[in-house]
Design an enzyme around this catalytic site. Sequence first.
Site, PDB file in Angstrom:
ATOM      1  N   LYS A  52       0.834  -1.211   0.000  1.00 42.69           N
ATOM      2  CA  LYS A  52       0.000   0.000   0.000  1.00 42.69           C
ATOM      3  C   LYS A  52       0.868   1.261   0.000  1.00 42.69           C
ATOM      4  O   LYS A  52       0.628   2.191  -0.771  1.00 42.69           O
ATOM      5  CB  LYS A  52      -0.921  -0.001   1.232  1.00 42.69           C
ATOM      6  CG  LYS A  52      -2.045  -1.020   1.132  1.00 42.69           C
ATOM      7  CD  LYS A  52      -2.781  -1.230   2.456  1.00 42.69           C
ATOM      8  CE  LYS A  52      -3.818  -2.345   2.311  1.00 42.69           C
ATOM      9  NZ  LYS A  52      -4.465  -2.716   3.569  1.00 42.69           N
ATOM     10  N   GLN A  96      -4.374  -1.317   9.885  1.00 44.57           N
ATOM     11  CA  GLN A  96      -4.377  -2.630   9.231  1.00 44.57           C
ATOM     12  C   GLN A  96      -5.035  -3.672  10.140  1.00 44.57           C
ATOM     13  O   GLN A  96      -4.693  -3.795  11.310  1.00 44.57           O
ATOM     14  CB  GLN A  96      -2.928  -3.041   8.894  1.00 44.57           C
ATOM     15  CG  GLN A  96      -2.804  -4.349   8.155  1.00 44.57           C
ATOM     16  CD  GLN A  96      -3.402  -4.299   6.745  1.00 44.57           C
ATOM     17  OE1 GLN A  96      -3.278  -3.304   6.038  1.00 44.57           O
ATOM     18  NE2 GLN A  96      -4.075  -5.372   6.357  1.00 44.57           N
ATOM     19  N   ASP A 119     -10.488   3.704   4.406  1.00 42.93           N
ATOM     20  CA  ASP A 119     -10.921   2.305   4.290  1.00 42.93           C
ATOM     21  C   ASP A 119     -12.452   2.207   4.242  1.00 42.93           C
ATOM     22  O   ASP A 119     -12.998   1.169   3.863  1.00 42.93           O
ATOM     23  CB  ASP A 119     -10.411   1.498   5.495  1.00 42.93           C
ATOM     24  CG  ASP A 119      -9.357   0.476   5.109  1.00 42.93           C
ATOM     25  OD1 ASP A 119      -9.227   0.193   3.905  1.00 42.93           O
ATOM     26  OD2 ASP A 119      -8.687  -0.048   6.015  1.00 42.93           O
TER      27      ASP A 119
END
Length: 294
Positions: A52, A96, A119
């Site tokens: 990422k 994460q 997200d």
Amino acid sequence: MVRTLDGTELSRVMRAEMAQDVAALQAAGVTPGLSVVLVGNNPASQAYVASKTRACEALGMRGQTLNLPEDVSKDELFAVIDRLNQDPTVHGILVQLPLPAHLPYKAVLEHIRPEKDVDGFHPLNAGLAFVGDPRAFVPCTPAGIMEMLRRENVPTRGKHVVIVGRSLIVSKPLASLLMAPGPDATVTLTHRHTPDLATYTRQADILIVAVGKQNLITADMVKPGVVVIDVGQNRVPDTSSDRGYRMVGDVDYDAVRQVASAITPVPGGVGPMTITMLLANTIQAARQTHAKQA
Ligand code: NAP
């Protein structure tokens, strides 16, 4: 002839487009910045996070990883998120998952400011996405699948889409996107307690599988001409690979490919699209912040 829905190639095209958006923002004095918080040393998470931040940097964005120890306390983690929430150079924050069991992941995700929740897991964004509000950050995997269907000219209007799985990260937001005016699909969600799964999967014009079980979908479970989107990511031992494993999806790829009209490979299908939409959401966050300040 079956079509391979190539997420790597689509992502290459989209990222080239997005590099121009980044350049335009930079010309206006804004460099989109993503901060990824990684707790612990899970090798799979480390690999995802590295890809990422690498993808951010390749587009000229700022990509930063904050590594916290496995035993970090909730208060310490919240303090890190508070700092990122306040930092004007950070437009997107991603924690994460999965988090170690002692950390309340829902409370952690809710601690991220919704305007930086790239997200799309904060309940406010989930709600905005559900009502079709364009300010919402849509979770990256469903957003990537929608973009793939659109760019690959896979029609959804009036089609029966069967989704296997009902997670908040993939399947539920995807169902709401597909049934919305515009895509206009008829959607069936299935899960662990759905009896005789094949009864449903065989009705699918588009079959989307997000479970995490190798070979869950076999060729006898699909109808000829189906479009198959395989979200699953499963590691299987492979001594011929340097890493000792390879990734496979939830679909028996070689057999289902014989029946389908189009199918995503694993790897190289949904995975790259997910990261591409994370970049897109971070650019959107930077643009929205800049518009508010202007
Ligand atoms: P999840 O939260 O574990 O959800 C899995 C879903 O599958 C659950 O709803 C579960 O049903 C359902 N399920 C389990 N066994 C089933 C069965 N035998 N028949 C029908 N449904 C069954 O997983 P997720 O986060 O959605 O992820 C799913 C997979 O996609 C994983 O392999 C993950 O690694 C992968 N993934 C890939 C990407 C990507 O970018 N490529 C992104 C996200 C996830 P219940 O609700 O009844 O338990």
